[in-house]
Design a protein around this motif. Structure first.
Motif, PDB file in Angstrom:
ATOM      1  N   LEU A  45      36.798  57.916  -0.688  1.00 54.09           N
ATOM      2  CA  LEU A  45      35.939  58.200   0.458  1.00 54.09           C
ATOM      3  C   LEU A  45      35.419  59.637   0.411  1.00 54.09           C
ATOM      4  O   LEU A  45      34.243  59.890   0.706  1.00 54.09           O
ATOM      5  N   LYS A  46      36.263  60.588   0.020  1.00 56.62           N
ATOM      6  CA  LYS A  46      35.824  61.978  -0.104  1.00 56.62           C
ATOM      7  C   LYS A  46      34.766  62.118  -1.194  1.00 56.62           C
ATOM      8  O   LYS A  46      33.763  62.806  -1.028  1.00 56.62           O
ATOM      9  N   LYS A  47      34.999  61.468  -2.315  1.00 58.17           N
ATOM     10  CA  LYS A  47      34.041  61.513  -3.422  1.00 58.17           C
ATOM     11  C   LYS A  47      32.714  60.881  -2.996  1.00 58.17           C
ATOM     12  O   LYS A  47      31.639  61.390  -3.307  1.00 58.17           O
ATOM     13  N   THR A  48      32.794  59.782  -2.255  1.00 61.43           N
ATOM     14  CA  THR A  48      31.599  59.102  -1.769  1.00 61.43           C
ATOM     15  C   THR A  48      30.828  59.992  -0.809  1.00 61.43           C
ATOM     16  O   THR A  48      29.598  60.094  -0.889  1.00 61.43           O
ATOM     17  N   ALA A  49      31.528  60.683   0.087  1.00 60.44           N
ATOM     18  CA  ALA A  49      30.871  61.571   1.051  1.00 60.44           C
ATOM     19  C   ALA A  49      30.178  62.733   0.333  1.00 60.44           C
ATOM     20  O   ALA A  49      29.047  63.091   0.665  1.00 60.44           O
ATOM     21  N   SER A  50      30.842  63.295  -0.654  1.00 59.61           N
ATOM     22  CA  SER A  50      30.259  64.387  -1.427  1.00 59.61           C
ATOM     23  C   SER A  50      29.001  63.918  -2.157  1.00 59.61           C
ATOM     24  O   SER A  50      27.965  64.581  -2.150  1.00 59.61           O
ATOM     25  N   TYR A  51      29.099  62.762  -2.774  1.00 63.09           N
ATOM     26  CA  TYR A  51      27.961  62.173  -3.483  1.00 63.09           C
ATOM     27  C   TYR A  51      26.801  61.928  -2.506  1.00 63.09           C
ATOM     28  O   TYR A  51      25.639  62.177  -2.824  1.00 63.09           O
ATOM     29  N   TYR A  52      27.117  61.473  -1.316  1.00 64.60           N
ATOM     30  CA  TYR A  52      26.109  61.188  -0.294  1.00 64.60           C
ATOM     31  C   TYR A  52      25.319  62.450   0.063  1.00 64.60           C
ATOM     32  O   TYR A  52      24.094  62.442   0.119  1.00 64.60           O
ATOM     33  N   VAL A  53      26.031  63.552   0.282  1.00 66.56           N
ATOM     34  CA  VAL A  53      25.371  64.809   0.651  1.00 66.56           C
ATOM     35  C   VAL A  53      24.438  65.276  -0.467  1.00 66.56           C
ATOM     36  O   VAL A  53      23.289  65.665  -0.214  1.00 66.56           O
ATOM     37  N   VAL A  54      24.916  65.230  -1.691  1.00 64.40           N
ATOM     38  CA  VAL A  54      24.086  65.633  -2.830  1.00 64.40           C
ATOM     39  C   VAL A  54      22.865  64.721  -2.940  1.00 64.40           C
ATOM     40  O   VAL A  54      21.733  65.185  -3.110  1.00 64.40           O
ATOM     41  N   HIS A  55      23.088  63.428  -2.812  1.00 65.33           N
ATOM     42  CA  HIS A  55      21.993  62.459  -2.954  1.00 65.33           C
ATOM     43  C   HIS A  55      20.945  62.654  -1.860  1.00 65.33           C
ATOM     44  O   HIS A  55      19.734  62.644  -2.148  1.00 65.33           O
ATOM     45  N   VAL A  56      21.370  62.847  -0.614  1.00 62.42           N
ATOM     46  CA  VAL A  56      20.420  63.041   0.484  1.00 62.42           C
ATOM     47  C   VAL A  56      19.596  64.306   0.264  1.00 62.42           C
ATOM     48  O   VAL A  56      18.380  64.317   0.469  1.00 62.42           O
ATOM     49  N   LEU A  70      17.366  59.595   3.995  1.00 62.68           N
ATOM     50  CA  LEU A  70      18.558  59.081   4.680  1.00 62.68           C
ATOM     51  C   LEU A  70      18.755  57.585   4.453  1.00 62.68           C
ATOM     52  O   LEU A  70      19.883  57.118   4.351  1.00 62.68           O
ATOM     53  N   LEU A  71      17.679  56.846   4.368  1.00 67.01           N
ATOM     54  CA  LEU A  71      17.773  55.396   4.226  1.00 67.01           C
ATOM     55  C   LEU A  71      18.366  54.978   2.877  1.00 67.01           C
ATOM     56  O   LEU A  71      19.396  54.300   2.824  1.00 67.01           O
ATOM     57  N   GLU A  72      17.758  55.386   1.807  1.00 70.79           N
ATOM     58  CA  GLU A  72      18.194  54.941   0.476  1.00 70.79           C
ATOM     59  C   GLU A  72      19.602  55.426   0.120  1.00 70.79           C
ATOM     60  O   GLU A  72      20.446  54.643  -0.289  1.00 70.79           O
ATOM     61  N   PRO A  73      19.941  56.710   0.304  1.00 68.20           N
ATOM     62  CA  PRO A  73      21.294  57.143  -0.034  1.00 68.20           C
ATOM     63  C   PRO A  73      22.380  56.522   0.844  1.00 68.20           C
ATOM     64  O   PRO A  73      23.519  56.363   0.402  1.00 68.20           O
ATOM     65  N   THR A  74      22.056  56.174   2.075  1.00 71.26           N
ATOM     66  CA  THR A  74      23.050  55.521   2.928  1.00 71.26           C
ATOM     67  C   THR A  74      23.430  54.176   2.337  1.00 71.26           C
ATOM     68  O   THR A  74      24.615  53.836   2.235  1.00 71.26           O
ATOM     69  N   VAL A  75      22.454  53.420   1.914  1.00 78.18           N
ATOM     70  CA  VAL A  75      22.726  52.135   1.258  1.00 78.18           C
ATOM     71  C   VAL A  75      23.470  52.383  -0.058  1.00 78.18           C
ATOM     72  O   VAL A  75      24.451  51.699  -0.369  1.00 78.18           O
ATOM     73  N   GLN A  76      23.047  53.388  -0.809  1.00 71.13           N
ATOM     74  CA  GLN A  76      23.701  53.719  -2.076  1.00 71.13           C
ATOM     75  C   GLN A  76      25.157  54.145  -1.883  1.00 71.13           C
ATOM     76  O   GLN A  76      26.010  53.844  -2.716  1.00 71.13           O
ATOM     77  N   ALA A  77      25.460  54.846  -0.805  1.00 66.37           N
ATOM     78  CA  ALA A  77      26.841  55.296  -0.554  1.00 66.37           C
ATOM     79  C   ALA A  77      27.779  54.106  -0.401  1.00 66.37           C
ATOM     80  O   ALA A  77      28.885  54.101  -0.952  1.00 66.37           O
ATOM     81  N   PHE A  78      27.346  53.096   0.327  1.00 62.60           N
ATOM     82  CA  PHE A  78      28.164  51.892   0.466  1.00 62.60           C
ATOM     83  C   PHE A  78      28.304  51.181  -0.875  1.00 62.60           C
ATOM     84  O   PHE A  78      29.390  50.752  -1.259  1.00 62.60           O
ATOM     85  N   ALA A  79      27.208  51.074  -1.599  1.00 68.23           N
ATOM     86  CA  ALA A  79      27.252  50.428  -2.912  1.00 68.23           C
ATOM     87  C   ALA A  79      28.171  51.200  -3.865  1.00 68.23           C
ATOM     88  O   ALA A  79      28.952  50.602  -4.612  1.00 68.23           O
ATOM     89  N   PHE A  80      28.098  52.536  -3.827  1.00 69.61           N
ATOM     90  CA  PHE A  80      28.934  53.363  -4.694  1.00 69.61           C
ATOM     91  C   PHE A  80      30.408  53.162  -4.395  1.00 69.61           C
ATOM     92  O   PHE A  80      31.227  53.057  -5.311  1.00 69.61           O
ATOM     93  N   PHE A  81      30.789  53.093  -3.122  1.00 65.68           N
ATOM     94  CA  PHE A  81      32.188  52.915  -2.754  1.00 65.68           C
ATOM     95  C   PHE A  81      32.732  51.624  -3.364  1.00 65.68           C
ATOM     96  O   PHE A  81      33.784  51.620  -4.006  1.00 65.68           O
ATOM     97  N   PHE A  82      32.014  50.523  -3.186  1.00 64.55           N
ATOM     98  CA  PHE A  82      32.486  49.245  -3.717  1.00 64.55           C
ATOM     99  C   PHE A  82      32.408  49.210  -5.246  1.00 64.55           C
ATOM    100  O   PHE A  82      33.253  48.600  -5.898  1.00 64.55           O
TER     101      PHE A  82
END
Length: 81
Positions: free
Chosen positions: A12-23, A45-57
């Motif tokens: 989850l921490k890695k995903t959050a970090s990735y999300y910030v960089v991606h946004v 905000l739209l595309e990386p939010t979807v990507q964050a969920f996809a990245f986690f799984f």
């Protein structure tokens, strides 16, 4: 729910970090292309939010697949011995 978060905290921490960089990158690129700040923020905000969920799984599947893959050589080497 708390157990799920605790168990997956590193991912989850890695995903959050990735999300910030991606946004951030997406906002800069979208602004450079559109010249419109509001549109850039919306797109970034739209595309990386979807990507964050996809990245986690994806990460969880990768960990599971990698764990099985690492076990295969041990099984094969034990069978040959």
């Amino acid at each position: 729910m708390t157990e799920l978060i605790r168990t997956n905290l590193p991912t989850l921490k890695k995903t959050a970090s990735y999300y910030v960089v991606h946004v951030t990158v997406a906002a800069l690129v979208a602004y450079a292309v559109t010249g419109n700040f509001l549109l850039a923020i919306t797109l970034s905000l739209l595309e990386p939010t979807v990507q964050a969920f996809a990245f986690f799984f994806h990460e969880k599947a990768w960990q599971r697949w990698g764990g099985r893959r690492a076990a295969v050589p041990k099984t094969l080497s034990t069978a040959r011995a």
